[in-house]
Each structure stands twice: as C-alpha cells, then as structure tokens.
Design a protein around this motif. Structure first.
Motif, PDB file in Angstrom:
ATOM      1  N   THR A 277     -23.484  76.426  59.413  1.00 55.47           N
ATOM      2  CA  THR A 277     -23.620  77.867  59.167  1.00 55.47           C
ATOM      3  C   THR A 277     -22.265  78.468  58.821  1.00 55.47           C
ATOM      4  O   THR A 277     -21.218  77.862  59.037  1.00 55.47           O
ATOM      5  N   ALA A 278     -22.316  79.690  58.301  1.00 54.14           N
ATOM      6  CA  ALA A 278     -21.067  80.414  58.024  1.00 54.14           C
ATOM      7  C   ALA A 278     -20.460  80.878  59.352  1.00 54.14           C
ATOM      8  O   ALA A 278     -21.120  80.909  60.394  1.00 54.14           O
ATOM      9  N   TRP A 279     -19.180  81.274  59.271  1.00 55.16           N
ATOM     10  CA  TRP A 279     -18.499  81.740  60.504  1.00 55.16           C
ATOM     11  C   TRP A 279     -19.234  82.933  61.131  1.00 55.16           C
ATOM     12  O   TRP A 279     -19.480  82.965  62.332  1.00 55.16           O
ATOM     13  N   GLY A 280     -19.583  83.907  60.306  1.00 55.65           N
ATOM     14  CA  GLY A 280     -20.255  85.091  60.831  1.00 55.65           C
ATOM     15  C   GLY A 280     -21.609  84.759  61.414  1.00 55.65           C
ATOM     16  O   GLY A 280     -21.985  85.248  62.491  1.00 55.65           O
ATOM     17  N   ASP A 281     -22.346  83.882  60.704  1.00 54.52           N
ATOM     18  CA  ASP A 281     -23.655  83.503  61.218  1.00 54.52           C
ATOM     19  C   ASP A 281     -23.540  82.725  62.521  1.00 54.52           C
ATOM     20  O   ASP A 281     -24.355  82.879  63.446  1.00 54.52           O
ATOM     21  N   GLY A 282     -22.524  81.875  62.603  1.00 51.89           N
ATOM     22  CA  GLY A 282     -22.340  81.096  63.824  1.00 51.89           C
ATOM     23  C   GLY A 282     -22.058  81.972  65.033  1.00 51.89           C
ATOM     24  O   GLY A 282     -22.606  81.762  66.117  1.00 51.89           O
ATOM     25  N   LEU A 283     -21.186  82.972  64.837  1.00 53.64           N
ATOM     26  CA  LEU A 283     -20.881  83.899  65.942  1.00 53.64           C
ATOM     27  C   LEU A 283     -22.118  84.711  66.305  1.00 53.64           C
ATOM     28  O   LEU A 283     -22.426  84.911  67.487  1.00 53.64           O
ATOM     29  N   TYR A 284     -22.854  85.153  65.274  1.00 59.64           N
ATOM     30  CA  TYR A 284     -24.054  85.951  65.539  1.00 59.64           C
ATOM     31  C   TYR A 284     -25.081  85.136  66.325  1.00 59.64           C
ATOM     32  O   TYR A 284     -25.702  85.629  67.268  1.00 59.64           O
ATOM     33  N   GLN A 285     -25.305  83.863  65.916  1.00 61.50           N
ATOM     34  CA  GLN A 285     -26.262  83.007  66.606  1.00 61.50           C
ATOM     35  C   GLN A 285     -25.835  82.787  68.053  1.00 61.50           C
ATOM     36  O   GLN A 285     -26.659  82.817  68.968  1.00 61.50           O
ATOM     37  N   THR A 286     -24.525  82.604  68.275  1.00 65.80           N
ATOM     38  CA  THR A 286     -24.030  82.370  69.638  1.00 65.80           C
ATOM     39  C   THR A 286     -24.289  83.576  70.530  1.00 65.80           C
ATOM     40  O   THR A 286     -24.811  83.448  71.646  1.00 65.80           O
ATOM     41  N   VAL A 287     -23.915  84.748  70.070  1.00 63.67           N
ATOM     42  CA  VAL A 287     -24.102  85.964  70.869  1.00 63.67           C
ATOM     43  C   VAL A 287     -25.578  86.233  71.098  1.00 63.67           C
ATOM     44  O   VAL A 287     -26.008  86.616  72.189  1.00 63.67           O
ATOM     45  N   SER A 288     -26.404  85.992  70.066  1.00 59.94           N
ATOM     46  CA  SER A 288     -27.840  86.238  70.188  1.00 59.94           C
ATOM     47  C   SER A 288     -28.463  85.329  71.237  1.00 59.94           C
ATOM     48  O   SER A 288     -29.289  85.760  72.055  1.00 59.94           O
ATOM     49  N   ILE A 289     -28.073  84.063  71.234  1.00 65.28           N
ATOM     50  CA  ILE A 289     -28.634  83.101  72.197  1.00 65.28           C
ATOM     51  C   ILE A 289     -28.174  83.434  73.617  1.00 65.28           C
ATOM     52  O   ILE A 289     -28.963  83.421  74.564  1.00 65.28           O
ATOM     53  N   ILE A 290     -26.881  83.737  73.788  1.00 69.48           N
ATOM     54  CA  ILE A 290     -26.347  84.014  75.134  1.00 69.48           C
ATOM     55  C   ILE A 290     -26.883  85.328  75.672  1.00 69.48           C
ATOM     56  O   ILE A 290     -27.278  85.431  76.844  1.00 69.48           O
ATOM     57  N   ALA A 291     -26.902  86.377  74.843  1.00 72.01           N
ATOM     58  CA  ALA A 291     -27.253  87.703  75.331  1.00 72.01           C
ATOM     59  C   ALA A 291     -28.755  87.919  75.457  1.00 72.01           C
ATOM     60  O   ALA A 291     -29.214  88.604  76.375  1.00 72.01           O
ATOM     61  N   THR A 292     -29.536  87.339  74.521  1.00 71.65           N
ATOM     62  CA  THR A 292     -30.983  87.641  74.512  1.00 71.65           C
ATOM     63  C   THR A 292     -31.863  86.413  74.693  1.00 71.65           C
ATOM     64  O   THR A 292     -33.087  86.548  74.813  1.00 71.65           O
ATOM     65  N   GLY A 293     -31.263  85.224  74.677  1.00 71.93           N
ATOM     66  CA  GLY A 293     -32.080  84.013  74.788  1.00 71.93           C
ATOM     67  C   GLY A 293     -32.843  83.698  73.515  1.00 71.93           C
ATOM     68  O   GLY A 293     -33.866  83.021  73.538  1.00 71.93           O
ATOM     69  N   GLY A 294     -32.371  84.182  72.385  1.00 74.02           N
ATOM     70  CA  GLY A 294     -33.055  83.974  71.104  1.00 74.02           C
ATOM     71  C   GLY A 294     -32.959  82.532  70.633  1.00 74.02           C
ATOM     72  O   GLY A 294     -32.240  81.704  71.194  1.00 74.02           O
ATOM     73  N   GLU A 295     -33.683  82.233  69.543  1.00 76.97           N
ATOM     74  CA  GLU A 295     -33.716  80.892  68.980  1.00 76.97           C
ATOM     75  C   GLU A 295     -32.858  80.821  67.724  1.00 76.97           C
ATOM     76  O   GLU A 295     -32.578  81.842  67.083  1.00 76.97           O
ATOM     77  N   LEU A 296     -32.472  79.608  67.352  1.00 78.58           N
ATOM     78  CA  LEU A 296     -31.719  79.385  66.126  1.00 78.58           C
ATOM     79  C   LEU A 296     -32.671  79.501  64.928  1.00 78.58           C
ATOM     80  O   LEU A 296     -33.770  78.944  64.934  1.00 78.58           O
ATOM     81  N   HIS A 297     -32.280  80.253  63.926  1.00 80.30           N
ATOM     82  CA  HIS A 297     -33.114  80.435  62.744  1.00 80.30           C
ATOM     83  C   HIS A 297     -33.169  79.136  61.934  1.00 80.30           C
ATOM     84  O   HIS A 297     -32.201  78.368  61.861  1.00 80.30           O
ATOM     85  N   GLY A 298     -34.281  78.954  61.300  1.00 76.45           N
ATOM     86  CA  GLY A 298     -34.437  77.763  60.466  1.00 76.45           C
ATOM     87  C   GLY A 298     -35.307  76.692  61.139  1.00 76.45           C
ATOM     88  O   GLY A 298     -35.465  76.660  62.362  1.00 76.45           O
ATOM     89  N   GLU A 299     -35.879  75.783  60.325  1.00 80.68           N
ATOM     90  CA  GLU A 299     -36.765  74.743  60.848  1.00 80.68           C
ATOM     91  C   GLU A 299     -36.046  73.389  60.884  1.00 80.68           C
ATOM     92  O   GLU A 299     -34.942  73.230  60.361  1.00 80.68           O
ATOM     93  N   ASN A 300     -36.745  72.405  61.469  1.00 84.64           N
ATOM     94  CA  ASN A 300     -36.267  71.023  61.514  1.00 84.64           C
ATOM     95  C   ASN A 300     -34.876  70.906  62.106  1.00 84.64           C
ATOM     96  O   ASN A 300     -33.957  70.316  61.528  1.00 84.64           O
ATOM     97  N   LYS A 301     -34.707  71.490  63.299  1.00 86.26           N
ATOM     98  CA  LYS A 301     -33.403  71.400  63.968  1.00 86.26           C
ATOM     99  C   LYS A 301     -33.261  70.009  64.564  1.00 86.26           C
ATOM    100  O   LYS A 301     -34.207  69.465  65.159  1.00 86.26           O
ATOM    101  N   PRO A 302     -32.088  69.383  64.434  1.00 85.96           N
ATOM    102  CA  PRO A 302     -31.853  68.082  65.057  1.00 85.96           C
ATOM    103  C   PRO A 302     -32.011  68.171  66.571  1.00 85.96           C
ATOM    104  O   PRO A 302     -31.871  69.232  67.174  1.00 85.96           O
ATOM    105  N   GLU A 303     -32.276  66.989  67.178  1.00 79.18           N
ATOM    106  CA  GLU A 303     -32.486  66.974  68.623  1.00 79.18           C
ATOM    107  C   GLU A 303     -31.239  67.435  69.377  1.00 79.18           C
ATOM    108  O   GLU A 303     -31.344  68.165  70.381  1.00 79.18           O
ATOM    109  N   TRP A 304     -30.076  67.013  68.936  1.00 74.19           N
ATOM    110  CA  TRP A 304     -28.851  67.408  69.662  1.00 74.19           C
ATOM    111  C   TRP A 304     -28.617  68.919  69.619  1.00 74.19           C
ATOM    112  O   TRP A 304     -28.062  69.503  70.547  1.00 74.19           O
ATOM    113  N   VAL A 305     -29.073  69.575  68.527  1.00 73.21           N
ATOM    114  CA  VAL A 305     -28.932  71.025  68.426  1.00 73.21           C
ATOM    115  C   VAL A 305     -29.825  71.711  69.447  1.00 73.21           C
ATOM    116  O   VAL A 305     -29.444  72.698  70.088  1.00 73.21           O
ATOM    117  N   LYS A 306     -31.079  71.156  69.606  1.00 69.63           N
ATOM    118  CA  LYS A 306     -31.973  71.730  70.601  1.00 69.63           C
ATOM    119  C   LYS A 306     -31.383  71.620  72.008  1.00 69.63           C
ATOM    120  O   LYS A 306     -31.458  72.565  72.817  1.00 69.63           O
TER     121      LYS A 306
END
Length: 638
Positions: A277-306
């Motif tokens: 992901t881009a730098w901005g998207d990576g930071l956004y995904q991190t804050v979203s997951i930590i603060a709200t428990g959201g999921e990573l956008h996109g399909e077919n995530k590798p097992e290690w990412v899960k």
C-alpha cells in the motif's frame, strides 16, 4: 476638652495607627478584644477590653462625643458591623474602616455617609511595585495625570550628575527635588533645597517624578544593560520549553506514548513494504484497525496478513485503553498545567510575585498597568485570585516559593526583581535569602510587618527593600479623619517626609480662602499638584472649596497642620525704599494693609522707612514681600 477618636482594633496595623493619632496630638480611646489596659505602651490612652460591636461598650467609650472612629480589626464583617453601629450612634462622626474585600472598598464608603473605606494592600502595592521595577523607589503616590515615584539619586565619582545644577537636572528630567544631601554639609529639605547648588561626588538627591522618566535616569546611573524582558532565540526557547515539558511528564506517560507511536510506525512500514500500500493508506489502515477494529480493504489477503491484523487489533485495543487511562489520570492531577506554564516564562527581565493574597493580587494589577511581564507563584491553586490572575495572562505556578527548584523554574535568578509578598514573614525572609544565594545582585522586595524588624533586615541582611506594611499604611487611616489622604511616607536621612492630598471640603474648612503661598511657607509644605492647575501660575492664588492640593511635608509640620496649630503672627513688613514708578502700587498696598485713607497712605509713605503691616505670619509676610519686590520696592521682614 478636645473630642476623642475611637480606635477599634489593636493588631499590627492598629498599633501603628495609634502612633499616628498620638503624633497628631489627638486624644484616643481604644477598644480591643484582647487589650490589656495596663500595657505600658498605652500610657495616656483610655482602653476598653471587649467586642467593638457591642452597643453599650461603644457608648461607654464615648462614641456620642467622638470626633471620629477608626476601625482596623482583621475581620471585614466586624469592621462593617462596627462602622454601621457607630454611624447610628453618632451620625456626625467621621468613620474610617479597614477593608480586605476588594468589591466593598469603593462601594461601602460611597453607600454610607461620611465614611471612608481603605485597603492596606491598595495603599502599599504601588510602592512595592515601583520598588521592584526601578530598584530605587522610596515611595509612590498618584496624581490626576498619573503616578509619581520618590527615588534617591547618588552622584558617584564618574556619574553624569557631577557638575550639574539641581534646577537644571529637575527641568531636564521632569522631577521635583525633595531633599539635597551634600557630601559635606547639612541636608536641605523641601523649600530649603538650594536649586542653584552644583552636584559633587558623594552628593545625594531625593526626588519625585514620573516613573518612566526616573527609571531611565536610574538605569543609566546604575549602568543597567538589561532593562526589558529578555527572550532567547526561537530555537533555544523551544528547546528549553520541550525539555522542561518532558521533565514534567509522568514516567508512565513517557513509556506508553512512544510504545503507541512505535506500533503505529512499524505497522505502517509493514503495510507499505509487505502488502504494497501507499504510505498514506498504510497509516490510515493502521489507525483504522487499532482505533475501530476495522478490516483491511481488498480481497485475497495472505494468511500472514490476517495473523498480523489480528495481533494488531489485540495490541491496539490494549495500547489505546492504557494510553487513555494513563493520560487521563495525568491530566486530572493537573501536572500538565505547570509544564505548559514553563514556556511562558521569559529568560529574564520579568518580575516574580510570590504569594497571591490581597497584597500579591494588588501587585499583579499594578505591575500589569505598568506594562511589566509577570510570573506568579502560589501554594494553592484554589485561592480567590488564582484564576483571575491567569485570565490576566500571567503564568501562575503552584508551588512553595521557599523551595529552590520552584524559584529556578520561574528563573528568579535572571528576573528583573522578585517580590516576596506571602502572608508568612518567615517565608518571605527565606525567599529573599534563597534568591540572593542564586544571584547576589538580584533585586528583592520583602513584605514585613514590624518596622524595627524591617530595618534590621535592611541593615543586617543587606536586603535594602524590606518594607513594613503597617508603617506605610497607618498614616492614611489617621489623615482620613480630616478628609485628607496620606498617600505615602518616606524616610530620608533621618527625616520622615509625608505626601498628602489636602482637600478643601466646604466653606467652613480652615483652608478655604487661605493664601496658597502663605500656607506653603507657614507650614513648610512643598506643593506638587493643585486640582489640575499649573503650579508655576498660582501667584496670589487662594484656596477654594473643591480644591485638592497635593503637598510633601516633614512629618512634624504635617502634624502641626493636622492640629490646625496656628503659626505665630509676630512678623511685620518694613518698607525701606521704593522707586517713583512703584508709588501707585505701593499706595494701594498701604491702604489695603493698614485700612487707611489715601491721604493717610501718602503721609505714611513720606516717612521712609515705615511699617507696612504687622501681626503677620512668616508666610504672609514673605508673600507680601515677594509681591512688593516685583515692583522694585525694598522691604525687610522683622
């Protein structure tokens, strides 16, 4: 027998007021709840032990025949109750009341007829503030066109004062000389000051003038280089701010904060280089997951990412909860307030006020009006003036000013001055000594009570600005009985000078219709202001109802004026010679002064020398002589 003055309250201020009333030659009756009638200090004074709010005690003390009542206990409610009762029992007596409550001072005197409310803190704060700012203030008072300060100028060997005339210096720097103390010779005071004298090394001048003009002169004489507030460079200031702020933060906050931000940074790196992901998207995904428990956008995530996202959710929840709890607890304990105040403290040139009681608050007001930068220290954060002072833009530190670290935090060593104005005299002395230890040349103003103790501190501890609050304020209470107002007292070369506002209240006032020049000469008064008039144009002026004359006098001369002690009327004016051009004017004077006809005046003038008028006071004779000298008439006073 002269009508007495009732004095209610014999605390620290009460004893000094008693001294002032005695000095004025007034009979005094004292009422105090703890007084010992056999106390040798009360010799010649009638004393009653009891509560001054008791109707029968006031009557027993002679309230109905009293010329005035001075109430100076340390309780506002007691003072107000006694004042109202005294007004009821004697509607004509003047009542002077001591007040602590700032809101009541002006309102109470205006609401109750023939009553004056005075505040000790309001009386002494201007003197302490000017002393802190200039370092050489002996006293301070206010005129309609602004404040005045009284200072001492010393002609050192290399001083710019050497060789200059007193009159020239006064005109150049807009001051009035009150005393001239030559290095060799007797001191001269008020009207006796020789304005033509030339200053030599070791000479001293006591002067009064506008604070700004005197401050610039005093700074030049002392060689002060750092007159204003000193700020460091922007980089240095912000580095110092960051360092001090970090030191104030709790250890737990220091630990969890970098852990949280390190987690955010590492997760953003993983998303950037592991997931793509881009730098901005990576930071956004991190804050979203930590603060709200959201999921990573996109399909077919590798097992290690899960697995990583699951761990990040658990760790983030714990970090957010811990960070919130620790930071909230830190803020609740108000530790951050002190840390943030640090960034508002100048590197130097400010004034540190220790103690935010009645006196401390008044000092902050005075210094703010003078445009000074102030930093305050108080033990309690819930005092009556704490938030008010903060709203004035003054940084306030909660702490004990007798602790060296607190003084270092407010940079007391590089401040323009430190004022120790707490309610503890021992604490004030301790503050002064600590500051002097940090900087031996630091200017320290100390609030004390007993004049003898203040003098001992000035001499033994070399703290020259130790001030006795009751001694400075007491004369104002005594003079208020007459409608006059003593603004300050100054000790100069063993003499006490007093600045007074003389008010001509009504047609029956003893000053009404009196010649200004004659009063000035008879009572040795030095006028400094008259109801907005130019004092250089008061020739022949007679005081009238509504006039306010501000004068400086030596204390014994003011006491004579208080007692309305009439000057001796044993002087006479003798005319020795006069030119033909003055014949008409002199004839008019003869007719007016002797109450005779034109023919009798001509016969009198034909026999030179002749007595123009006898039975005059020294001032009246001097005034008449000055008038005739302008017409070239040669006269003398016998």
């Amino acid at each position: 027998m002269e009508r007495p003055v009732l004095l209610c309250g014999l605390g620290r201020v009460g004893w000094r007021v008693l001294d002032s009333l005695r000095a004025a030659g007034l009979p005094v009756v004292v009422i105090d709840i703890k007084v010992d009638p056999g106390d040798p200090r009360l010799a010649g004074v009638t004393a009653f032990k009891g509560d001054c709010r008791r109707h029968e005690l006031l009557e027993q003390a002679g309230i109905k025949d009293a010329r005035g009542v001075v109430i100076v206990t340390s309780d506002d409610l007691v003072n107000i109750s006694t004042a109202l009762l005294a007004r009821k029992l004697n509607p004509t007596a003047r009542v002077v009341v001591r007040m602590f409550n700032q809101n009541l001072i002006a309102r109470f005197g205006g609401a109750v007829k023939n009553t004056v409310a005075l505040s000790v803190s309001a009386l002494i704060a201007p003197v302490m503030a000017l002393t802190a700012v200039t370092g050489d203030t002996l006293g301070a008072f206010k005129l309609d066109d602004g404040p005045r300060q009284i200072s001492e100028l010393v002609a050192a060997a290399d001083s710019e004062l050497i060789g200059k005339r007193v009159a020239d210096l006064a005109a150049e720097h807009n001051f009035v000389p009150l005393a001239f103390v030559p290095a060799h010779g007797a001191p001269q005071f008020l009207l006796a000051v020789n304005s033509d004298a030339t200053l030599s090394p070791g000479d001293r001048l006591i002067v009064c003038g506008p604070p700004l003009a005197l401050q610039k002169l005093l700074e030049r004489l002392r060689g002060d280089l750092l007159a204003g507030v000193q700020w460091a460079s922007a980089l240095r200031r912000w580095v110092r701010t960051a360092r001090r702020t970090l030191l104030e933060v709790d250890l737990s906050v220091k630990i969890i904060t970098p852990v949280l931000f390190t987690t955010l940074f590492m997760s953003t790196l993983i998303f950037r280089y592991g997931v793509g992901t881009a730098w901005g998207d990576g930071l956004y995904q991190t804050v979203s997951i930590i603060a709200t428990g959201g999921e990573l956008h996109g399909e077919n995530k590798p097992e290690w990412v899960k697995v990583f996202i699951s761990i990040l959710k658990l760790a983030g929840a714990a970090l957010i909860a811990g960070f919130t709890a620790i930071l909230t607890n830190y803020l609740i304990r108000a530790r951050l307030g002190g840390a943030l105040e640090v960034r508002r403290v100048p590197d130097g040139g400010h004034v540190v006020v220790c103690g935010l009681g009645n006196v401390g608050y008044r000092l902050v007001q005075e210094l703010t009006t003078m445009g000074e930068r102030i930093v305050a220290i108080d033990k309690e954060n819930d005092g009556p003036f704490f938030e008010t002072v903060r709203r004035m833009g003054v940084p306030v530190f909660v702490g004990d000013a007798t602790v060296p670290e607190v003084l270092r935090q407010v940079r007391a060593d590089s401040a323009k001055a430190v004022i120790a104005a707490t309610s503890s005299e021992l604490g004030n002395i301790e503050i002064a000594l600590l500051v002097r230890e940090m900087n031996p040349k630091q200017r320290v103003v100390v609030r004390l009570s007993e004049p003898e103790f203040a003098e001992a501190v000035r001499e033994a501890a070399e703290i020259r600005n130790a001030m006795s609050v009751p001694a400075l304020a007491a004369p104002a209470f005594a003079s208020a009985l007459y409608g006059d107002s003593v603004q300050t007292l100054v000790s100069a070369v063993g003499h006490t000078l007093v600045v007074i506002d003389l008010l001509v209240n009504d047609a029956d006032d003893p000053l009404n219709g009196k010649s200004l020049r004659a009063i000035v000469l008879d009572y040795a008064l030095l006028p400094v202001a008259l109801s907005g008039r130019d004092l250089s144009d008061t020739r022949g002026y007679r005081l009238k109802v509504g006039d306010k004359l501000t004068v400086v006098a030596e204390l014994p001369d003011y006491e004579r004026l208080l007692r309305l002690q009439q000057p001796v009327t044993a002087s006479r004016v003798v005319v020795d010679a006069f030119p033909p051009t003055a014949t008409g004017v002199l004839a008019t004077h003869v007719r007016l002064q002797r109450g005779c006809t034109v023919e009798e005046a001509s016969a009198t003038m034909a026999a030179v020398p002749f007595v123009l008028r006898d039975g005059l006071t020294r001032g009246e004779a001097q005034e008449l002589t000055e008038q005739l000298e302008r017409e070239k008439v040669v006269t003398r006073i016998e």
